[in-house]
Write an enzyme that holds these catalytic residues in place. Structure first.
Site, PDB file in Angstrom:
ATOM      1  N   ASP A   5       0.830  -1.208   0.000  1.00  0.00           N
ATOM      2  CA  ASP A   5       0.000   0.000   0.000  1.00  0.00           C
ATOM      3  C   ASP A   5       0.865   1.259   0.000  1.00  0.00           C
ATOM      4  O   ASP A   5       2.039   1.225   0.377  1.00  0.00           O
ATOM      5  CB  ASP A   5      -0.890   0.032   1.255  1.00  0.00           C
ATOM      6  CG  ASP A   5      -1.913  -1.097   1.250  1.00  0.00           C
ATOM      7  OD1 ASP A   5      -2.220  -1.607   0.160  1.00  0.00           O
ATOM      8  OD2 ASP A   5      -2.374  -1.459   2.349  1.00  0.00           O
TER       9      ASP A   5
HETATM   10  N1  URA Z   1      -1.200  -5.927   3.964  1.00  0.00           N
HETATM   11  C1  URA Z   1      -1.714  -4.669   3.944  1.00  0.00           C
HETATM   12  O1  URA Z   1      -2.730  -4.405   4.546  1.00  0.00           O
HETATM   13  N2  URA Z   1      -1.060  -3.737   3.243  1.00  0.00           N
HETATM   14  C2  URA Z   1       0.086  -3.961   2.596  1.00  0.00           C
HETATM   15  O2  URA Z   1       0.647  -3.054   1.983  1.00  0.00           O
HETATM   16  C3  URA Z   1       0.618  -5.264   2.638  1.00  0.00           C
HETATM   17  C4  URA Z   1      -0.044  -6.239   3.328  1.00  0.00           C
END
Ligand code: URA
Length: 233
Positions: free
Chosen positions: A101
């Site tokens: 993310d």
């Molecule tokens: N899980 C999440 O919630 N976000 C990420 O970026 C990676 C794994």
């Protein structure tokens, strides 16, 4: 590319020894025997040695980035945000393996080897991804138990996770969470399923590969033994 360089690039032998193959009349280009060492070949030429077709061994690129937060895991962004490729300056077109993310940091692999990327991402191969996580407040044994037996959030089921409580400091709990699935927002959603809000998220490892040693925004090429390890998965 000169014929001897081409043949050597196919993994046949050294350039010098490949010259001999040409001189010995063992090489054909587009069906015609060639003995002239000045012969040039291109990608679209058909090359045979002793009647067997040969092709250039492609050299693939494998990179590890310590993704900082504040960038997207795509090759371009229509909102003009920074992307992970703003950090990785290589000529080859590499693509992120999976996704982190915008506000997540940590280990991201980039490669032009689509087959290997699929191996790493496919849930069937159960490649472990470990995250360092901070959540607001405390977490109870009952909540830990739920995470360890699998939770559901927003109609999506999440497989059991390995969860360890590392620390509690300044009103936040630090956890280490290991998952194998690689679903979107996996860690945040799993914790949300037990009423917890994630305030920090960093991927620290993929299988045996660890991001330690790279500062935020730094990257490096994978070592041959790391590539071999990924291929063995
Ligand atoms: N899980 C999440 O919630 N976000 C990420 O970026 C990676 C794994």
């Amino acid at each position: 590319m000169r014929i001897n360089k081409y043949l050597s690039g196919c993994g046949l032998d050294s350039r010098r020894k490949c010259e001999q193959l040409v001189l010995d009349g063992r090489v054909k280009v587009n069906g015609k025997k060639v003995t002239d060492l000045a012969t040039d070949v291109n990608d679209y030429d058909i090359v045979e040695v002793d009647g067997h077709y040969v092709t250039l061994k492609e050299k693939k690129t494998y990179i590890m980035l310590n993704k900082p937060k504040g960038c997207v895991t795509t090759v371009s962004d229509d909102k003009g945000r920074k992307t992970v490729l703003d950090f990785v300056k290589v000529k080859t077109r590499v693509y992120p393996v999976g996704r982190l993310d915008y506000d997540t940091e940590g280990l991201l692999l980039l490669t032009d080897d689509g087959d290997l990327a699929n191996v790493i991402m496919h849930p069937r191969n159960a490649v472990k991804k470990t995250y360092s996580v901070r959540i607001e407040g405390e977490i109870s044994d009952a909540e830990l138990k739920k995470l360890r037996s699998g939770v559901e959030f927003g109609g999506v089921k999440y497989s059991p996770a390995e969860v360890k409580v590392v620390d509690f400091e300044k009103g936040e709990t630090k956890l280490t969470v290991t998952v194998v699935e690689g679903k979107n927002h996996e860690i945040k959603n799993m914790l949300e399923a037990v009423g917890k809000s994630v305030s920090f998220l960093k991927r620290v490892s993929i299988g045996d590969l660890k991001v330690g040693g790279l500062k935020r925004g730094e990257w490096r090429y994978l070592k041959p033994e790391e590539i071999a390890y990924l291929k063995s998965l």
